[in-house]
Design a protein around this motif. Structure first.
Motif, PDB file in Angstrom:
ATOM      1  N   ARG A 183       0.825  -1.198   0.000  1.00  0.00           N
ATOM      2  CA  ARG A 183       0.000   0.000   0.000  1.00  0.00           C
ATOM      3  C   ARG A 183       0.870   1.263   0.000  1.00  0.00           C
ATOM      4  NH1 ARG A 183      -3.571  -0.918   5.080  1.00  0.00           N
ATOM      5  NH2 ARG A 183      -3.915   1.337   4.817  1.00  0.00           N
ATOM      6  N   LEU A 184       1.926   1.248   0.799  1.00  0.00           N
ATOM      7  CA  LEU A 184       2.823   2.401   0.850  1.00  0.00           C
ATOM      8  C   LEU A 184       3.524   2.601  -0.491  1.00  0.00           C
ATOM      9  CD1 LEU A 184       4.157   4.647   2.515  1.00  0.00           C
ATOM     10  CD2 LEU A 184       5.877   2.986   3.236  1.00  0.00           C
ATOM     11  N   ASP A 193       2.438   1.693  -3.446  1.00  0.00           N
ATOM     12  CA  ASP A 193       1.467   2.172  -4.438  1.00  0.00           C
ATOM     13  C   ASP A 193       1.254   3.675  -4.330  1.00  0.00           C
ATOM     14  OD1 ASP A 193       1.150  -0.393  -5.355  1.00  0.00           O
ATOM     15  OD2 ASP A 193      -0.677  -0.798  -4.199  1.00  0.00           O
ATOM     16  N   VAL A 194       1.264   4.187  -3.099  1.00  0.00           N
ATOM     17  CA  VAL A 194       1.084   5.627  -2.893  1.00  0.00           C
ATOM     18  C   VAL A 194       2.332   6.405  -3.336  1.00  0.00           C
ATOM     19  CG1 VAL A 194       0.761   7.425  -1.161  1.00  0.00           C
ATOM     20  CG2 VAL A 194      -0.591   5.327  -1.040  1.00  0.00           C
TER      21      VAL A 194
END
Length: 300
Positions: A45-46, A48-49
């Protein structure tokens, strides 16, 4: 370790940085074994951001590197108006066609400019006005100021033989926009004494635009004193005639000046090379003598 100017981070140092980040976030970002590593859900998730930002950073670094190999980006330069018409305007299409990734921004200004404070990449000014510590390259040959008038004017009012004769002529004045002062005419005698005569023109017209002033001279309004490079074509065409040439001594011409030689961008180097190339043409043209009206102290 440094390779080709880039500092490489070792695997051990990278692992320590990653552990410090996990401790700061209180989240495991990577699953580790002695042989393999994989992203955790939180790690993915990190990533992807952050991915768009990482791509932007990589692109920016790449473009900065290209700036030193291929001329690209914007060049902001300050140029006096007559030099702009002489050195920049006639060859702008050639320069931009040669370097299609460049964008040229010209700021016409007759006063001296602090290019660093004003956010400029380069400037062009007379060599005598530059600080001796400035990084500067000559872009014109030495120049002279030429006293010129139309053939019709000289036929009607006669030819001045010395600067003192100018008191009986209509001498048109130029006012500097930056300082508001009138440009005085300075002469040096051609004899061994090398006497200096300073004359303030007090004719019936004052200008702050050189092109308008020259047009007035070509219409026979009066005499003007201006840079020989800027009147050469008018002299060649016969629209203007030069007088008092032996009283006008050459002085250093115009220079392109830049903030520093260190890590000079390719765009700046391209501009310097182009203007130096143009200077060679000006030098060749300056060797073609243009006749002037013979006056006292001149050979006919």
């Amino acid at each position: 370790m440094v390779i080709d100017g880039f500092e490489l981070v070792t695997r051990g140092a990278l692992s320590q940085h990653l552990k410090a980040l996990e401790q700061q976030l209180n989240v495991r970002l990577i699953n580790r074994t002695t042989r393999n590593m994989s992203l955790t859900e939180e790690g993915q998730r990190l990533l992807d951001v952050l991915q768009p930002a990482l791509v932007a950073i990589e692109r920016a670094v790449s473009e900065l590197g290209e700036a030193h190999t291929e001329p690209s980006g914007s060049i902001r330069m300050t140029v006096p108006r007559p030099v702009n018409r002489l050195l920049i305007e006639p060859y702008m299409s050639e320069f931009l066609a040669r370097y299609p990734k460049l964008r040229l921004e010209i700021v016409s200004d007759d006063g001296f400019s602090n290019i660093v404070a004003d956010g400029m990449d380069a400037g062009i000014r007379l060599g005598e006005s530059l600080d001796e510590h400035m990084v500067a390259v000559p872009v014109t040959p030495p120049i002279e100021e030429a006293v010129v008038g139309s053939p019709a004017y000289f036929e009607k009012y006669g030819v001045p033989e010395t600067p003192n004769d100018l008191l009986r002529h209509n001498c048109l004045a130029f006012r500097f926009t930056s300082s508001g002062t009138i440009d005085r005419w300075s002469f040096t005698s051609p004899d061994a004494e090398e006497r200096t005569i300073v004359f303030e023109p007090k004719g019936n017209a004052v200008f702050n635009d050189d092109e308008t002033m020259l047009n007035a001279a070509m219409q026979g309004v009066g005499l003007v004193k201006y840079l020989d490079l800027c009147v050469r074509q008018h002299l060649a065409d016969g629209r203007l005639v030069r007088v008092l040439a032996p009283w006008c001594r050459p002085f250093p011409g115009f220079y392109l000046y830049v903030p520093s030689r260190n890590q000079m961008p390719a765009k700046t180097r391209a501009l310097i090379d182009f203007l130096v190339e143009r200077r060679k043409h000006l030098v060749a043209e300056s060797r073609k003598a243009i006749p002037a009206i013979a006056t006292a102290g001149e050979s006919t």
